[in-house]
Design a protein around this motif. Sequence first.
Motif, PDB file in Angstrom:
ATOM      1  N   ARG A  95       3.932   2.134  -3.702  1.00  0.00           N
ATOM      2  CA  ARG A  95       3.006   1.377  -4.540  1.00  0.00           C
ATOM      3  C   ARG A  95       1.864   2.256  -5.040  1.00  0.00           C
ATOM      4  O   ARG A  95       1.463   2.181  -6.203  1.00  0.00           O
ATOM      5  CB  ARG A  95       2.436   0.192  -3.754  1.00  0.00           C
ATOM      6  N   ASP A  97       6.516   1.661   1.891  1.00  0.00           N
ATOM      7  CA  ASP A  97       6.292   0.713   0.804  1.00  0.00           C
ATOM      8  C   ASP A  97       4.937   0.972   0.142  1.00  0.00           C
ATOM      9  O   ASP A  97       4.824   1.001  -1.087  1.00  0.00           O
ATOM     10  CB  ASP A  97       6.371  -0.719   1.353  1.00  0.00           C
ATOM     11  N   MET A  98       3.918   1.177   0.972  1.00  0.00           N
ATOM     12  CA  MET A  98       2.578   1.455   0.419  1.00  0.00           C
ATOM     13  C   MET A  98       2.598   2.779  -0.337  1.00  0.00           C
ATOM     14  O   MET A  98       1.977   2.909  -1.380  1.00  0.00           O
ATOM     15  CB  MET A  98       1.538   1.527   1.534  1.00  0.00           C
ATOM     16  N   SER A 118       2.775   3.023   5.322  1.00  0.00           N
ATOM     17  CA  SER A 118       4.204   2.717   5.291  1.00  0.00           C
ATOM     18  C   SER A 118       4.825   3.248   4.004  1.00  0.00           C
ATOM     19  O   SER A 118       4.130   3.536   3.038  1.00  0.00           O
ATOM     20  CB  SER A 118       4.422   1.214   5.394  1.00  0.00           C
TER      21      SER A 118
END
Lengths: 217, 217
Positions: free
Chosen positions: A113, A109-110, A107
């Motif tokens: 990160r 978001d990952m 994703s």
Amino acid sequence: MQNQVIEDYLKAIYKIQTTSGKVATTALARRLKISPASVTQMVKKLSDMNLVTYTRYQGVELTESGMKIALEVLRHHRLIELFLAEALGVPWDKVHEEAEKWEHVLSEDMEDRIDALLGHPTRDPHGAPIPNRNGEMVETSRLLLADQKAGQTVEIVQVHDHDSELLRYLGGMGLYPNVELQILEVAPFEGPLTIKVADKEYTLGRKAAEQIFVRLL
Amino acid sequence: MQNQVIEDYLKAIYKIQTTSGKVATTALARRLKISPASVTQMVKKLSDMNLVTYTRYQGVELTESGMKIALEVLRHHRLIELFLAEALGVPWDKVHEEAEKWEHVLSEDMEDRIDALLGHPTRDPHGAPIPNRNGEMVETSRLLLADQKAGQTVEIVQVHDHDSELLRYLGGMGLYPNVELQILEVAPFEGPLTIKVADKEYTLGRKAAEQIFVRLL
DNA sequence: CTCAATTTTTAGGCATGCCTAAAATTCAAT
DNA sequence: ATTGAATTTTAGGCATGCCTAAAAATTGAG
Ligand SMILES: [Mn+2]
Ligand SMILES: [Mn+2]
Ligand SMILES: [Mn+2]
Ligand SMILES: [Mn+2]
């Protein structure tokens, strides 16, 4: 995720397009290990989705949105490769295969990160540039090690990442990106190169030297 | 990987089977958000593959090899959840969704590396047990918080991990596995519980308390 | 024990993405 | 310009996994 199929097509088209211009059905078929007939069919669908432009018998080219997706997947792939190498200690000859699967499920978001954890890296473990969030990428100028002359000192910029066996072979000699080496001798008639890395000498076959990109020091 | 579909079926069957015995077509359909007709069809295929035993109109049950795969996927899922939480700082209400995708692409080698990096953990971020490499799992005895009486001190063992909103709510109060809490009051007629966590008091609705497993201290 | 409601299966379809064989088009050598 | 080889597309099929509508089996209330 049938997304995976589309993403793999776009990535393959991108790779061929950036190295050799027009993308022929056969070239794509060979890379994806799919029959040319199937490629033709799929390419029509990609064209319907406005991800590529396609003219019968003329090959395909990525549209802007196709390019965007291709670079997005490439970013995933290379970030994951580096993450696997750094965070999990996966050897550099194994990261490609794993990233080939993970790239499609990561994703955004990952992605962010991992990017932050790695300190916003610009190169993957094989020296390939990682596109940033906007799809921009710094392609360093690079020369084939196989084309260099004896006597030169060079730094490895990038190596081809598809051949696991090659990577293990190179790793054994310490031939990684950012490593410096001296070209002691270049045998004539497309012969092997004698090189010196970290004070050790090796003979490197032509085939291997053609998979390594360097810059002059 | 259309493996993904099979793995999701087996995981779903496992979950239903371990909580309520026989697995009816409808239950499976509801959980997977697929029509009962489609489930019947797929279940026949799983039966042909010897992953479940199936008798028409009677529901399914995992065979030994079906169970093995289910536990394998469950292990992947929970290891990934913990890995995401620990290594990437992903909040506990987001790990489930991501793990749902990653679980199907993780190689055995990565599984082992993650397992080692995390120190061979036995619990995921929600307190669920992680099956070991042989599919063995330590199910701790646990009680529903909602069933406990006022005056008791308990430790949270596990919380349901499907509802993101609930997890954020619980997280806001510091209600994580291994956290101790006191039950100050239990309102009658299925009313809310007043609890004390880390010296703060909260009122917890019945619905929430039914999603939390504890053990007595 | 009966029969209506519920559950489950069967029948018939559809989308995706792959295949082989055959036809169409392009390319390139004379 | 011709024509044979190579490339590419079309035609017809197949497997997977989903759907809806209709039929069959089970269940349970009276
Ligand atoms: Mn891929
Ligand atoms: Mn790489
Ligand atoms: Mn899943
Ligand atoms: Mn969990």
